[in-house]
Write a protein that holds these residues in place. Structure first.
Motif, PDB file in Angstrom:
ATOM      1  N   SER A 271      21.413 117.289-141.477  1.00 19.51           N
ATOM      2  CA  SER A 271      20.170 115.711-141.684  1.00 19.51           C
ATOM      3  C   SER A 271      19.900 115.218-140.229  1.00 19.51           C
ATOM      4  N   ALA A 272      20.938 115.083-139.666  1.00 21.55           N
ATOM      5  CA  ALA A 272      20.120 114.595-138.177  1.00 21.55           C
ATOM      6  C   ALA A 272      19.468 115.384-137.382  1.00 21.55           C
ATOM      7  N   LEU A 273      19.599 116.401-137.534  1.00 19.80           N
ATOM      8  CA  LEU A 273      18.994 117.338-136.401  1.00 19.80           C
ATOM      9  C   LEU A 273      17.779 117.419-136.944  1.00 19.80           C
ATOM     10  N   MET A 274      17.422 118.037-138.171  1.00 14.41           N
ATOM     11  CA  MET A 274      16.504 118.268-139.194  1.00 14.41           C
ATOM     12  C   MET A 274      15.816 116.409-139.128  1.00 14.41           C
ATOM     13  N   VAL A 275      16.053 115.518-138.521  1.00 15.60           N
ATOM     14  CA  VAL A 275      14.979 114.646-137.789  1.00 15.60           C
ATOM     15  C   VAL A 275      14.992 114.603-136.648  1.00 15.60           C
ATOM     16  N   ALA A 276      15.347 115.245-136.017  1.00 12.31           N
ATOM     17  CA  ALA A 276      14.985 115.007-134.319  1.00 12.31           C
ATOM     18  C   ALA A 276      14.488 116.510-134.340  1.00 12.31           C
ATOM     19  N   ARG A 277      14.452 117.157-135.122  1.00  8.15           N
ATOM     20  CA  ARG A 277      13.683 118.753-135.119  1.00  8.15           C
ATOM     21  C   ARG A 277      11.536 118.458-135.350  1.00  8.15           C
ATOM     22  N   GLU A 278      11.512 117.183-136.512  1.00 14.71           N
ATOM     23  CA  GLU A 278      10.658 116.893-137.346  1.00 14.71           C
ATOM     24  C   GLU A 278       9.860 115.173-135.405  1.00 14.71           C
ATOM     25  N   VAL A 279      10.725 114.387-135.537  1.00 15.11           N
ATOM     26  CA  VAL A 279      10.080 113.999-134.631  1.00 15.11           C
ATOM     27  C   VAL A 279       9.887 114.746-132.883  1.00 15.11           C
ATOM     28  N   ALA A 280      10.454 115.935-132.369  1.00 15.34           N
ATOM     29  CA  ALA A 280      10.003 116.580-131.562  1.00 15.34           C
ATOM     30  C   ALA A 280       8.889 117.186-132.077  1.00 15.34           C
ATOM     31  N   LYS A 281       8.212 117.561-133.492  1.00 17.67           N
ATOM     32  CA  LYS A 281       6.834 118.184-133.984  1.00 17.67           C
ATOM     33  C   LYS A 281       5.750 117.535-133.745  1.00 17.67           C
ATOM     34  N   ARG A 282       5.902 115.662-133.400  1.00 15.88           N
ATOM     35  CA  ARG A 282       5.238 115.039-133.825  1.00 15.88           C
ATOM     36  C   ARG A 282       4.746 114.572-132.058  1.00 15.88           C
ATOM     37  N   ARG A 283       5.470 115.458-131.242  1.00 10.05           N
ATOM     38  CA  ARG A 283       5.297 115.108-129.507  1.00 10.05           C
ATOM     39  C   ARG A 283       3.500 116.174-129.218  1.00 10.05           C
ATOM     40  N   ALA A 284       2.477 115.578-128.538  1.00  8.35           N
ATOM     41  CA  ALA A 284       1.889 116.203-128.521  1.00  8.35           C
ATOM     42  C   ALA A 284       2.238 118.085-127.568  1.00  8.35           C
ATOM     43  N   GLY A 285       1.929 118.808-127.677  1.00  9.23           N
ATOM     44  CA  GLY A 285       1.930 120.463-127.484  1.00  9.23           C
ATOM     45  C   GLY A 285       3.225 120.756-128.121  1.00  9.23           C
ATOM     46  N   ALA A 286       3.739 120.173-129.732  1.00 15.31           N
ATOM     47  CA  ALA A 286       4.764 120.951-130.022  1.00 15.31           C
ATOM     48  C   ALA A 286       4.449 121.498-131.185  1.00 15.31           C
ATOM     49  N   GLN A 287       3.381 121.249-131.875  1.00 14.76           N
ATOM     50  CA  GLN A 287       2.940 121.505-132.521  1.00 14.76           C
ATOM     51  C   GLN A 287       2.852 123.262-133.319  1.00 14.76           C
ATOM     52  N   GLY A 288       3.532 123.389-133.825  1.00 12.68           N
ATOM     53  CA  GLY A 288       3.173 125.160-134.124  1.00 12.68           C
ATOM     54  C   GLY A 288       4.183 125.499-133.425  1.00 12.68           C
ATOM     55  N   ARG A 289       5.051 125.135-132.405  1.00 10.63           N
ATOM     56  CA  ARG A 289       6.315 125.642-131.175  1.00 10.63           C
ATOM     57  C   ARG A 289       7.223 125.764-132.070  1.00 10.63           C
ATOM     58  N   ARG A 290       8.554 127.065-131.936  1.00 13.94           N
ATOM     59  CA  ARG A 290       9.383 127.144-132.009  1.00 13.94           C
ATOM     60  C   ARG A 290      11.296 126.137-131.465  1.00 13.94           C
ATOM     61  N   LEU A 291      10.884 125.357-131.514  1.00  9.60           N
ATOM     62  CA  LEU A 291      11.867 124.243-131.418  1.00  9.60           C
ATOM     63  C   LEU A 291      13.104 124.796-131.100  1.00  9.60           C
ATOM     64  N   ARG A 292      13.559 123.656-129.947  1.00  6.77           N
ATOM     65  CA  ARG A 292      15.245 124.835-129.459  1.00  6.77           C
ATOM     66  C   ARG A 292      16.189 123.513-129.483  1.00  6.77           C
ATOM     67  N   ALA A 293      17.315 123.745-129.282  1.00  2.00           N
ATOM     68  CA  ALA A 293      17.887 122.170-129.359  1.00  2.00           C
ATOM     69  C   ALA A 293      19.153 123.362-128.226  1.00  2.00           C
ATOM     70  N   VAL A 294      20.047 121.946-127.175  1.00  5.93           N
ATOM     71  CA  VAL A 294      20.418 122.751-125.975  1.00  5.93           C
ATOM     72  C   VAL A 294      22.027 122.516-126.875  1.00  5.93           C
ATOM     73  N   VAL A 295      22.733 123.086-126.550  1.00 12.07           N
ATOM     74  CA  VAL A 295      24.174 123.133-126.986  1.00 12.07           C
ATOM     75  C   VAL A 295      25.584 123.434-126.843  1.00 12.07           C
ATOM     76  N   SER A 296      26.114 122.587-126.573  1.00 13.91           N
ATOM     77  CA  SER A 296      27.629 123.315-125.450  1.00 13.91           C
ATOM     78  C   SER A 296      27.976 124.905-126.657  1.00 13.91           C
ATOM     79  N   ALA A 297      28.490 125.967-125.609  1.00 18.42           N
ATOM     80  CA  ALA A 297      29.337 127.344-126.129  1.00 18.42           C
ATOM     81  C   ALA A 297      30.491 126.680-127.667  1.00 18.42           C
TER      82      ALA A 297
END
Length: 451
Positions: free
Chosen positions: A148-174
């Motif tokens: 649920s939380a990362l779904m919000v993170a993704r959608e907020v990022a999509k609203r950024r200029a230049g992020a539309q239509g891109r495959r977004l990524r997360a930075v995570v620890s191994a």
């Protein structure tokens, strides 16, 4: 089936008596007699079927056949995975919540229950240092909360200029929890995985990975962990928060297991930086002694979560008529939900938060004492000093089958449930201390059986 008739009266007496006896167990036995499905079917003798059965017969089948086939996660001898240790108060109130059939979707339907849940969320938010407007809801577990939380993170990022239509990524620890990788797969997000020599995600390592990657515009979020599941490691939350802020990324903290350490004064400083989280997960059914299933999901700005998760339908219009109403369905991917935060509210109210902190400190001390005991035995080797309640160690010279055989014998003899784990590709032993009644005498007994 829905009337209070003689059969119902009989069930009430029998089931409440069984529940009372279970609640009075001290300590809770380990159990865990595994059978194959055919054996279970033979012992259950046609339950359920087309015709009714005497309630005491059915309850007896559960007590004698099914219940012994369940390893009791609330036993002080359950030391594998992440245990549970719900308080008696929380268990009792969980029965009440079930009997009341509370539909915890909306303020319209359950304002009293939701207000109580929100008081607990506020307490957790205050311990984390999140601002006054922070809020969220209770969901089933860390996996549901992370999704649920990362779904919000993704959608907020999509609203950024230049992020539309891109495959977004997360930075995570191994060393992020397995649910993080699963969530990213569900959300069709990629991962920029950061590996460090000591398994702790730090600000400098995070910054170096982003700079080396060369595509920061595709990043949506930084995911840090407050207590890794396998080793109990608390990431450099302050450093991760700074990097997330510098790159304009959502900062998510997965504290499903270890976040409860916020209530323990001895380790509170290790969580510095969590106050900058945009979203934070903590599972009370782990180290806040609530029944399964219960996870707290908090957002710094709940309005952003509501803009992503709010469901629209004509039959839901009525719950949105009052904009000030707090509807838990607006803060996660769910709609129907039980008021799973109420047992925690009741238990916290009965015992007080200070008692919770003391119980958490007990597990932290036990881990430290166990680590010292391991370091003093020549045939054992401590892998790393524990940060919280998890201790990783190896038996010198053992292979994977030897660890497995040792763990099987421990369970068969009802000494402990302690399945092996892995560390850097090697099979190792792992204690997960959580229950405040687990003793050092039990720890020594377990270690003696490795000699």
């Amino acid at each position: 089936m829905h009337s209070v008739d003689p059969t119902t009266e009989q069930m009430i007496r029998s089931v409440l008596a069984y529940a009372e006896n279970r609640l009075r167990l001290d300590p809770v036995p380990l159990d865990g007699c595994r059978r194959d499905p055919a054996e279970f079917d033979a012992l259950l003798n046609g339950l359920p079927g087309e015709e009714p059965h005497d309630p005491d017969q059915v309850l007896g089948a559960y007590a004698s056949v099914l219940a012994p086939g369940v390893i009791s996660a609330d036993s002080p001898r359950f030391l594998g995975f992440i245990p549970a240790a719900p308080t008696k108060a929380a268990l009792l109130f969980d029965m009440l919540v079930s009997c009341a059939s509370i539909q915890g979707i909306s303020w319209l339907e359950a304002s009293g229950a939701i207000h109580a849940e929100n008081l607990v969320l506020r307490l957790i938010a205050d311990r984390a240092g999140l601002p006054g407007p922070a809020g969220g809801c209770f969901v089933s577990g860390g996996s549901a909360a992370n999704l649920s939380a990362l779904m919000v993170a993704r959608e907020v990022a999509k609203r950024r200029a230049g992020a539309q239509g891109r495959r977004l990524r997360a930075v995570v620890s191994a060393d992020a929890h397995s649910s993080i990788a699963n969530t990213l797969r569900i959300l069709e997000m990629g991962a920029l995985t950061v590996t460090t020599s000591d398994h702790r995600l730090t600000g400098p390592a995070l910054r170096a990975a982003i700079e080396a990657d060369g595509d920061p515009s595709s990043l949506a979020t930084v995911v840090a962990t407050a207590g890794t599941t396998n080793a109990g490691i608390i990431d450099d939350l302050a450093g991760a928060a700074e990097v997330a802020r510098d790159y304009g990324l959502w900062f998510h903290v997965d504290g499903a297991y270890g976040g409860a350490g916020l209530f323990a004064p001895s380790v509170r400083r290790a969580y510095d930086g969590i106050e900058h989280a945009d979203s934070f997960v903590l599972d009370p059914h782990k180290w806040l002694f609530a029944p399964f299933d219960c996870a707290a999901l908090l957002y710094r700005d709940p309005a952003l979560a509501r803009s992503v998760h709010r469901q629209e339908a004509s039959y839901l219009d009525v719950i949105h008529e009052e904009p000030a109403d707090w509807n838990p369905t607006d803060y996660a991917y769910h709609l129907t939900r039980r008021a799973r935060g109420l047992p925690l509210w009741f238990s916290l109210s009965v015992h007080g938060a200070k008692a919770y902190g003391e119980a958490i400190e007990t597990a932290i001390r036990l881990a430290s004492e166990a680590a010292a005991e391991i370091a003093g035995r020549s045939y054992l080797e401590l892998i790393r000093e524990p940060d919280l309640g998890i201790v990783l160690f190896r038996r010198r010279g053992w292979t994977a089958p030897q660890y497995a055989g040792w763990a099987d014998r421990l369970l068969a003899d009802q000494v402990a449930f302690l399945p092996p784990s892995a560390w850097e590709g090697e099979t190792v032993a792992r204690f997960a201390f959580l229950h405040p009644h687990t003793s050092m005498d039990l720890v020594r007994q377990i270690l003696d059986r490795m000699e």
